[in-house]
Design an enzyme around this catalytic site. Structure first.
Site, PDB file in Angstrom:
ATOM      1  N   MET A  31       0.882  -1.160   0.000  1.00 33.35           N
ATOM      2  CA  MET A  31       0.000   0.000   0.000  1.00 33.35           C
ATOM      3  C   MET A  31       0.921   1.212   0.000  1.00 33.35           C
ATOM      4  O   MET A  31       1.682   1.403   0.947  1.00 33.35           O
ATOM      5  CB  MET A  31      -0.872   0.023   1.249  1.00 33.35           C
ATOM      6  CG  MET A  31      -1.820  -1.145   1.342  1.00 33.35           C
ATOM      7  SD  MET A  31      -2.917  -1.010   2.773  1.00 33.35           S
ATOM      8  CE  MET A  31      -1.778  -1.047   4.145  1.00 33.35           C
ATOM      9  N   HIS A  32       0.864   1.992  -1.056  1.00 34.76           N
ATOM     10  CA  HIS A  32       1.748   3.154  -1.163  1.00 34.76           C
ATOM     11  C   HIS A  32       0.896   4.404  -1.236  1.00 34.76           C
ATOM     12  O   HIS A  32       0.111   4.577  -2.170  1.00 34.76           O
ATOM     13  CB  HIS A  32       2.639   3.037  -2.403  1.00 34.76           C
ATOM     14  CG  HIS A  32       3.692   4.099  -2.467  1.00 34.76           C
ATOM     15  ND1 HIS A  32       4.926   3.940  -1.877  1.00 34.76           N
ATOM     16  CD2 HIS A  32       3.679   5.332  -3.025  1.00 34.76           C
ATOM     17  CE1 HIS A  32       5.640   5.032  -2.083  1.00 34.76           C
ATOM     18  NE2 HIS A  32       4.902   5.898  -2.766  1.00 34.76           N
ATOM     19  N   SER A  33       1.035   5.264  -0.239  1.00 38.25           N
ATOM     20  CA  SER A  33       0.277   6.515  -0.237  1.00 38.25           C
ATOM     21  C   SER A  33       0.978   7.537  -1.120  1.00 38.25           C
ATOM     22  O   SER A  33       2.199   7.699  -1.058  1.00 38.25           O
ATOM     23  CB  SER A  33       0.141   7.054   1.188  1.00 38.25           C
ATOM     24  OG  SER A  33      -0.651   6.170   1.958  1.00 38.25           O
ATOM     25  N   GLU A  34       0.179   8.200  -1.922  1.00 35.34           N
ATOM     26  CA  GLU A  34       0.686   9.192  -2.861  1.00 35.34           C
ATOM     27  C   GLU A  34       1.624  10.178  -2.171  1.00 35.34           C
ATOM     28  O   GLU A  34       1.334  10.677  -1.088  1.00 35.34           O
ATOM     29  CB  GLU A  34      -0.507   9.949  -3.448  1.00 35.34           C
ATOM     30  CG  GLU A  34      -0.147  11.062  -4.387  1.00 35.34           C
ATOM     31  CD  GLU A  34      -1.383  11.751  -4.930  1.00 35.34           C
ATOM     32  OE1 GLU A  34      -1.327  12.195  -6.078  1.00 35.34           O
ATOM     33  OE2 GLU A  34      -2.401  11.839  -4.215  1.00 35.34           O
ATOM     34  N   CYS A  58      12.111  12.849   2.167  1.00 38.79           N
ATOM     35  CA  CYS A  58      11.468  11.591   2.546  1.00 38.79           C
ATOM     36  C   CYS A  58      12.110  10.429   1.801  1.00 38.79           C
ATOM     37  O   CYS A  58      13.065  10.611   1.054  1.00 38.79           O
ATOM     38  CB  CYS A  58       9.962  11.647   2.268  1.00 38.79           C
ATOM     39  SG  CYS A  58       9.549  11.746   0.508  1.00 38.79           S
ATOM     40  N   THR A  83       8.488  15.556  11.435  1.00 40.03           N
ATOM     41  CA  THR A  83       7.301  15.415  10.582  1.00 40.03           C
ATOM     42  C   THR A  83       6.003  15.306  11.389  1.00 40.03           C
ATOM     43  O   THR A  83       4.973  15.860  11.011  1.00 40.03           O
ATOM     44  CB  THR A  83       7.464  14.220   9.620  1.00 40.03           C
ATOM     45  OG1 THR A  83       6.311  14.120   8.788  1.00 40.03           O
ATOM     46  CG2 THR A  83       7.679  12.899  10.350  1.00 40.03           C
ATOM     47  N   ASP A 135      -1.158  10.649  11.827  1.00 39.93           N
ATOM     48  CA  ASP A 135      -1.367   9.937  10.565  1.00 39.93           C
ATOM     49  C   ASP A 135      -2.867   9.821  10.333  1.00 39.93           C
ATOM     50  O   ASP A 135      -3.550   9.067  11.027  1.00 39.93           O
ATOM     51  CB  ASP A 135      -0.719   8.551  10.638  1.00 39.93           C
ATOM     52  CG  ASP A 135      -0.657   7.840   9.301  1.00 39.93           C
ATOM     53  OD1 ASP A 135      -1.421   8.221   8.384  1.00 39.93           O
ATOM     54  OD2 ASP A 135       0.141   6.901   9.178  1.00 39.93           O
ATOM     55  N   ARG A 171      -4.304   8.797   7.564  1.00 37.82           N
ATOM     56  CA  ARG A 171      -4.660   7.838   6.518  1.00 37.82           C
ATOM     57  C   ARG A 171      -5.579   6.751   7.066  1.00 37.82           C
ATOM     58  O   ARG A 171      -5.495   6.364   8.216  1.00 37.82           O
ATOM     59  CB  ARG A 171      -3.395   7.195   5.942  1.00 37.82           C
ATOM     60  CG  ARG A 171      -2.557   8.179   5.165  1.00 37.82           C
ATOM     61  CD  ARG A 171      -1.270   7.562   4.716  1.00 37.82           C
ATOM     62  NE  ARG A 171      -0.433   7.203   5.858  1.00 37.82           N
ATOM     63  CZ  ARG A 171       0.740   6.592   5.751  1.00 37.82           C
ATOM     64  NH1 ARG A 171       1.210   6.252   4.566  1.00 37.82           N
ATOM     65  NH2 ARG A 171       1.448   6.310   6.830  1.00 37.82           N
ATOM     66  N   LYS A 175      -0.338   0.071   9.138  1.00 37.93           N
ATOM     67  CA  LYS A 175      -0.863  -0.578   7.933  1.00 37.93           C
ATOM     68  C   LYS A 175      -1.201  -2.041   8.214  1.00 37.93           C
ATOM     69  O   LYS A 175      -2.234  -2.541   7.764  1.00 37.93           O
ATOM     70  CB  LYS A 175       0.146  -0.478   6.789  1.00 37.93           C
ATOM     71  CG  LYS A 175       0.328   0.928   6.261  1.00 37.93           C
ATOM     72  CD  LYS A 175       1.329   0.945   5.118  1.00 37.93           C
ATOM     73  CE  LYS A 175       1.496   2.345   4.552  1.00 37.93           C
ATOM     74  NZ  LYS A 175       2.448   2.367   3.415  1.00 37.93           N
TER      75      LYS A 175
END
EC number: 3.5.4.25
Length: 198
Positions: free
Chosen positions: A53-56, A68, A116, A128, A130, A156
């Site tokens: 799962m790769h977040s934009e 990053c 961050t 986070d 997400r 995740k």
């Protein structure tokens, strides 16, 4: 219930030489345009395909930002899956869910010494934001119930399991240390509890 909307062959990778398909979906929980990339060498009928799962991350994925390791993680995954197959779920959740402009505001605060997470908190956001519910919906639409998950992020793992996806193995990505992202990576380990060896 989420379903595949369209699937199209295309080639990916730094040299556009890896055969894959890109899939869109309808029926997801939100109106975000998440996509799946299935590598041709992947057998999605196998018991547990490799999944990331790769977040934009526009700044990392496209512009190769020094702040990053997102672009490097994506490239590592594309190379790995180009050889052994797998599925990338590319999720439109820029800046850990705070959006691009807010992420740029967070970058400004990071330039002033915040990490961050502190920067996001200072802007009024959680660590986070997400949500990986739709990632689970995408896997279910593909008929995938068991996976080998490519991640260093315990959130995740936890969220996919909570949505009924069985994770039979966790495969960690490498530490992509470069000038400018050391504090970011340290914060991911100390604050975000990422399983990353620095």
């Amino acid at each position: 219930m989420a379903e595949v909307r369209a699937r199209v062959d295309f080639k990916v990778g730094a040299k556009s030489n890896i055969d894959a398909e890109i899939l869109s979906f309808h029926g997801l929980q939100s109106d975000k345009e998440h996509v799946a990339v299935i590598f041709k060498s992947a057998d999605t009928t196998q018991e547990a395909p490799l999944v990331r799962m790769h977040s934009e991350c526009l700044t990392g994925d496209v512009f190769h930002s020094s702040r990053c390791d997102c672009g490097e993680q994506l490239e590592e995954t594309i190379t790995r899956m180009g050889q052994s197959g797998g599925i990338i779920l590319y999720l439109r959740q820029e800046g850990r869910g705070i959006g691009l402009y807010n992420k740029i505001d967070a970058y400004r605060l990071q330039s002033q010494g915040m990490n961050t997470y502190e920067a996001n908190n200072h802007l009024g956001f959680g660590d986070d934001l997400r949500d990986f519910t739709e990632a689970a919906q995408m896997l279910q639409a593909l008929g995938v119930k068991k996976i080998r998950l490519v991640t260093n992020n315990p959130k995740k793992i936890r969220e996919l399991q909570e949505h009924g996806i069985e994770i039979v193995e966790v495969v960690h990505t490498s530490a992509h240390i470069k000038d400018g992202n050391e504090n970011y990576l340290k914060a991911k380990v100390s604050h975000g509890k990422h399983q990353l060896k620095l």
